[in-house]
Design a protein around this motif. Structure first.
Motif, short mmCIF file in Angstrom:
data_model
loop_
_atom_site.label_atom_id
_atom_site.label_comp_id
_atom_site.label_asym_id
_atom_site.label_seq_id
_atom_site.Cartn_x
_atom_site.Cartn_y
_atom_site.Cartn_z
N MET A 1 0.84 -1.18 0.00
CA MET A 1 0.00 0.00 0.00
C MET A 1 0.88 1.25 0.00
SD MET A 1 -2.90 0.90 2.73
CE MET A 1 -4.03 2.17 2.41
N ARG A 2 0.58 2.17 -0.85
CA ARG A 2 1.38 3.38 -0.98
C ARG A 2 0.82 4.49 -0.08
NH1 ARG A 2 3.83 6.11 -6.29
NH2 ARG A 2 4.43 8.01 -5.27
N THR A 3 1.71 5.18 0.59
CA THR A 3 1.29 6.30 1.43
C THR A 3 1.04 7.52 0.56
OG1 THR A 3 3.57 7.01 1.80
CG2 THR A 3 2.62 5.48 3.40
N GLN A 4 0.21 8.41 1.05
CA GLN A 4 -0.10 9.61 0.32
C GLN A 4 1.09 10.58 0.39
OE1 GLN A 4 -3.71 11.44 1.53
NE2 GLN A 4 -3.51 13.14 0.13
N ARG A 5 1.42 11.16 -0.75
CA ARG A 5 2.52 12.11 -0.78
C ARG A 5 2.11 13.41 -0.12
NH1 ARG A 5 6.71 10.66 -3.99
NH2 ARG A 5 7.32 12.74 -4.58
N ARG A 6 3.05 14.00 0.59
CA ARG A 6 2.83 15.27 1.27
C ARG A 6 3.67 16.34 0.59
NH1 ARG A 6 4.21 12.90 7.04
NH2 ARG A 6 5.50 14.74 7.00
N THR A 7 3.39 17.59 0.87
CA THR A 7 4.17 18.68 0.31
C THR A 7 4.88 19.41 1.44
OG1 THR A 7 2.22 20.12 0.35
CG2 THR A 7 2.71 19.01 -1.73
N PHE A 8 6.09 19.84 1.16
CA PHE A 8 6.93 20.50 2.15
C PHE A 8 7.46 21.81 1.57
CE2 PHE A 8 7.11 16.02 3.09
CZ PHE A 8 7.01 15.98 4.48
N GLY A 9 7.76 22.73 2.46
CA GLY A 9 8.41 23.98 2.10
C GLY A 9 9.71 24.07 2.89
N TYR A 10 10.62 24.91 2.41
CA TYR A 10 11.87 25.08 3.14
C TYR A 10 12.38 26.50 3.01
CZ TYR A 10 14.53 24.52 -1.25
OH TYR A 10 15.03 24.66 -2.52
N LYS A 11 13.19 26.88 3.97
CA LYS A 11 13.77 28.23 4.03
C LYS A 11 15.21 28.09 4.47
CE LYS A 11 13.37 32.54 6.50
NZ LYS A 11 12.83 33.19 7.66
N LEU A 12 16.10 28.76 3.77
CA LEU A 12 17.52 28.76 4.14
C LEU A 12 17.73 29.74 5.28
CD1 LEU A 12 19.03 28.79 0.55
CD2 LEU A 12 18.73 26.83 2.05
N GLY A 13 18.60 29.40 6.19
CA GLY A 13 18.87 30.24 7.35
C GLY A 13 19.37 31.62 6.95
N LEU A 43 22.64 19.30 4.48
CA LEU A 43 21.87 20.55 4.48
C LEU A 43 22.63 21.62 5.27
CD1 LEU A 43 18.24 19.30 5.08
CD2 LEU A 43 19.18 20.24 2.98
N PRO A 44 22.64 22.86 4.78
CA PRO A 44 23.31 23.94 5.51
C PRO A 44 22.65 24.18 6.87
CG PRO A 44 22.71 24.62 3.27
CD PRO A 44 22.08 23.31 3.51
N ALA A 45 23.42 24.72 7.78
CA ALA A 45 22.90 25.05 9.11
C ALA A 45 21.79 26.09 8.98
CB ALA A 45 24.01 25.58 9.99
N GLY A 46 20.76 25.95 9.76
CA GLY A 46 19.68 26.92 9.78
C GLY A 46 18.56 26.67 8.79
#
Length: 66
Positions: A1-13, A43-46
């Motif tokens: 069974m496949r899990t539902q894909r989620r969406t993510f956002g990101y911000k650089l420090g 991933l960079p710090a922050g």
């Protein structure tokens, strides 16, 4: 069974811009995609990463210090 894909956002420090959406099955998969997108092995710090279901991206933000 496949899990539902989620969406993510990101911000650089230290920056105002927020990037996304990144579609992934989990936070770990989202981190891997962000590392690939940035061309780095760690991933960079922050860096902040969040689920867009909890908080949407802020497209424009005005610097209030001006």
């Amino acid at each position: 069974m496949r899990t539902q894909r989620r969406t993510f956002g990101y911000k650089l420090g230290g920056f105002f811009l927020e990037y996304g959406p990144i579609e992934a099955d989990s936070l770990a998969a989202a981190k891997a995609q962000i590392r690939k997108r940035l061309g780095v092995s760690r991933l960079p710090a922050g860096v902040r990463i969040w689920d867009l279901a909890e908080r949407p991206l802020t497209r424009w933000r005005v610097d209030t210090l001006c």
